[in-house]
Design a protein around this motif. Structure first.
Motif, short mmCIF file in Angstrom:
data_model
loop_
_atom_site.label_atom_id
_atom_site.label_comp_id
_atom_site.label_asym_id
_atom_site.label_seq_id
_atom_site.Cartn_x
_atom_site.Cartn_y
_atom_site.Cartn_z
N SER A 1 9.24 16.94 3.01
CA SER A 1 10.69 16.75 3.01
C SER A 1 11.24 16.30 1.68
O SER A 1 12.41 16.45 1.40
CB SER A 1 11.06 15.71 4.07
OG SER A 1 10.57 14.44 3.70
N GLY A 2 10.38 15.75 0.82
CA GLY A 2 10.87 15.22 -0.44
C GLY A 2 11.56 13.88 -0.28
O GLY A 2 12.07 13.33 -1.23
N GLN A 3 11.58 13.31 0.92
CA GLN A 3 12.24 12.04 1.13
C GLN A 3 11.33 10.90 0.71
O GLN A 3 10.11 10.99 0.74
CB GLN A 3 12.63 11.87 2.60
CG GLN A 3 13.80 12.74 3.00
CD GLN A 3 14.32 12.34 4.36
OE1 GLN A 3 13.66 11.65 5.10
NE2 GLN A 3 15.52 12.79 4.68
N ASN A 4 11.97 9.81 0.28
CA ASN A 4 11.22 8.64 -0.13
C ASN A 4 10.63 7.93 1.08
O ASN A 4 11.35 7.56 1.99
CB ASN A 4 12.14 7.70 -0.90
CG ASN A 4 11.37 6.60 -1.59
OD1 ASN A 4 10.43 6.86 -2.32
ND2 ASN A 4 11.76 5.36 -1.35
N ARG A 5 9.33 7.72 1.06
CA ARG A 5 8.68 7.02 2.17
C ARG A 5 8.65 5.53 1.86
O ARG A 5 7.61 4.94 1.59
CB ARG A 5 7.26 7.55 2.38
CG ARG A 5 7.19 8.90 3.07
CD ARG A 5 5.75 9.29 3.30
NE ARG A 5 5.63 10.51 4.10
CZ ARG A 5 4.47 11.12 4.34
NH1 ARG A 5 3.36 10.64 3.85
NH2 ARG A 5 4.44 12.22 5.06
N VAL A 6 9.80 4.92 1.89
CA VAL A 6 9.91 3.50 1.61
C VAL A 6 9.50 2.73 2.85
O VAL A 6 9.76 3.15 3.98
CB VAL A 6 11.34 3.14 1.17
CG1 VAL A 6 12.34 3.39 2.28
CG2 VAL A 6 11.43 1.70 0.70
N GLY A 7 8.83 1.62 2.66
CA GLY A 7 8.35 0.85 3.80
C GLY A 7 8.40 -0.64 3.56
O GLY A 7 8.70 -1.11 2.45
N THR A 8 8.12 -1.39 4.60
CA THR A 8 8.13 -2.84 4.53
C THR A 8 7.21 -3.33 3.42
O THR A 8 6.07 -2.87 3.30
CB THR A 8 7.69 -3.45 5.88
OG1 THR A 8 8.56 -2.98 6.90
CG2 THR A 8 7.71 -4.96 5.83
N GLY A 9 7.73 -4.25 2.60
CA GLY A 9 6.94 -4.81 1.51
C GLY A 9 7.15 -4.12 0.18
O GLY A 9 6.74 -4.65 -0.87
N ASP A 10 7.78 -2.94 0.19
CA ASP A 10 8.06 -2.25 -1.07
C ASP A 10 9.11 -3.02 -1.86
O ASP A 10 9.89 -3.79 -1.29
CB ASP A 10 8.56 -0.82 -0.81
CG ASP A 10 7.45 0.10 -0.33
OD1 ASP A 10 6.27 -0.29 -0.41
OD2 ASP A 10 7.77 1.20 0.15
N LEU A 11 9.13 -2.80 -3.17
CA LEU A 11 10.07 -3.50 -4.03
C LEU A 11 10.98 -2.48 -4.71
O LEU A 11 10.51 -1.51 -5.32
CB LEU A 11 9.30 -4.30 -5.08
CG LEU A 11 10.04 -5.47 -5.75
CD1 LEU A 11 10.41 -6.53 -4.73
CD2 LEU A 11 9.18 -6.06 -6.86
N LEU A 12 12.28 -2.67 -4.59
CA LEU A 12 13.27 -1.85 -5.27
C LEU A 12 13.83 -2.65 -6.44
O LEU A 12 14.08 -3.84 -6.32
CB LEU A 12 14.41 -1.45 -4.32
CG LEU A 12 14.00 -0.75 -3.03
CD1 LEU A 12 15.24 -0.45 -2.18
CD2 LEU A 12 13.23 0.53 -3.31
N LYS A 13 14.02 -1.98 -7.58
CA LYS A 13 14.47 -2.68 -8.77
C LYS A 13 15.72 -2.03 -9.35
O LYS A 13 15.79 -0.82 -9.51
CB LYS A 13 13.36 -2.67 -9.83
CG LYS A 13 12.07 -3.36 -9.41
CD LYS A 13 11.02 -3.28 -10.50
CE LYS A 13 9.71 -3.93 -10.07
NZ LYS A 13 8.67 -3.81 -11.12
N SER A 14 16.72 -2.87 -9.66
CA SER A 14 17.89 -2.44 -10.42
C SER A 14 17.77 -3.07 -11.81
O SER A 14 16.79 -3.76 -12.11
CB SER A 14 19.18 -2.89 -9.73
OG SER A 14 19.33 -4.29 -9.83
N ALA A 15 18.78 -2.89 -12.64
CA ALA A 15 18.73 -3.45 -13.99
C ALA A 15 18.74 -4.98 -13.96
O ALA A 15 18.19 -5.63 -14.85
CB ALA A 15 19.91 -2.94 -14.80
#
Length: 279
Positions: free
Chosen positions: A6-20
């Motif tokens: 699907s090309g979708q992001n498999r984001v899950g519990t414990g993952d870290l997202l970063k902005s500037a």
């Protein structure tokens, strides 16, 4: 990690997202749709809980994300509580995804109804819901925006335990300027799709009010007012409950011929609803 299928992001519990400027720890996945995934996150810096909508930054998904950001920017100066519109904190990119950061809300009206096994609400409970959504639509209209996807899933209770039936409208993914409403556009989820959209007629902000009416009926009945699986089903239900649309309404519709058969020799009505076999 992305799904090859699907090309979708498999984001899950414990993952870290970063902005500037911030980091967000993913606590859970709140929902997943055609255009993206919504996750519940904790801002590591201040421990604040937020909701982040992630959309792929390519192709039609990137265009959809840009359109939603444009709508949110037009509404950014509004008071979120007064307007009954979800508060938006900003946007950033992470792992080839556009990420939109919002306030975290309680649950959607759909989940609320599921939790009570779709037991109908009382009129005194429905009244404040309709009033608040209508208020949100009034603010959108003042800004020249059509929401285009009012439905149970996009109406969120803020904190039902502490503030019963206080809510906000979310998801401006299909929102667009009223001045740019394109005749024949395919918008709105099927059970909440208005007659003008089904017929391919010109439309205005009033199309959102049709959806709100369907929402109110769903809460009162405990089921969809028009439970159509196809656009023809929807049209048939509408005709059965509200009567046959006038010829003056049907003739200019770009999609009228999909549901109605033309009979130029008829003295009374030139358009007649097709039977299921013909459709």
């Amino acid at each position: 990690m992305e799904s090859a299928r699907s090309g979708q992001n498999r984001v899950g519990t414990g993952d870290l997202l970063k902005s500037a400027s911030s980091r967000y720890l993913v606590e859970s996945v709140l929902g997943q749709g055609t255009y993206g995934t919504v996750v519940k996150c904790t801002n590591v810096a201040d421990n604040k809980t937020v909701a982040i909508k992630m959309m792929r930054d390519r192709g039609c998904f990137a265009r959809q994300a840009r359109a939603e950001v444009e709508a949110l920017l037009r509404l950014q100066l509004l008071d979120s509580d007064q307007s009954n519109l979800v508060e938006w904190y900003g946007a950033f990119t992470c792992n080839q995804h556009v990420c939109l950061e919002f306030e975290h809300l309680d649950k959607s009206l759909l989940d609320f109804m599921k939790d009570r096994s779709y037991q109908p609400l009382l009129l005194k409970e429905i009244r404040p819901i309709v009033k608040q959504v209508a208020n949100a639509l009034d603010y959108l209209k003042a800004a020249g925006i059509i929401h285009a996807d009012i439905k149970l899933e996009n109406i969120m209770l803020v904190n039902h335990a502490k503030e019963p039936y206080r809510l906000k409208v979310i998801d401006l993914g299909l929102a667009h300027e009223a001045s740019g409403a394109a005749q024949g556009a395919c918008i709105q989820s099927l059970p909440f799709r208005s007659l003008e959209i089904l017929l391919g007629l010109p439309y205005t902000e009033a199309t959102d009010m049709w959806s709100l009416g369907c929402v109110a009926a769903s809460l009162y009945l405990g089921c969809f007012l028009y439970p159509g699986m196809t656009e023809y089903d929807m049209m048939r239900y509408i005709v059965e409950t509200q009567g046959h649309p006038s010829d003056t309404l049907l003739t200019p519709g770009l999609k009228t011929g999909s549901f109605f058969q033309y009979d130029g020799n008829s003295k009374n009505r030139i358009w007649k609803l097709k039977c299921t076999v013909l459709f």
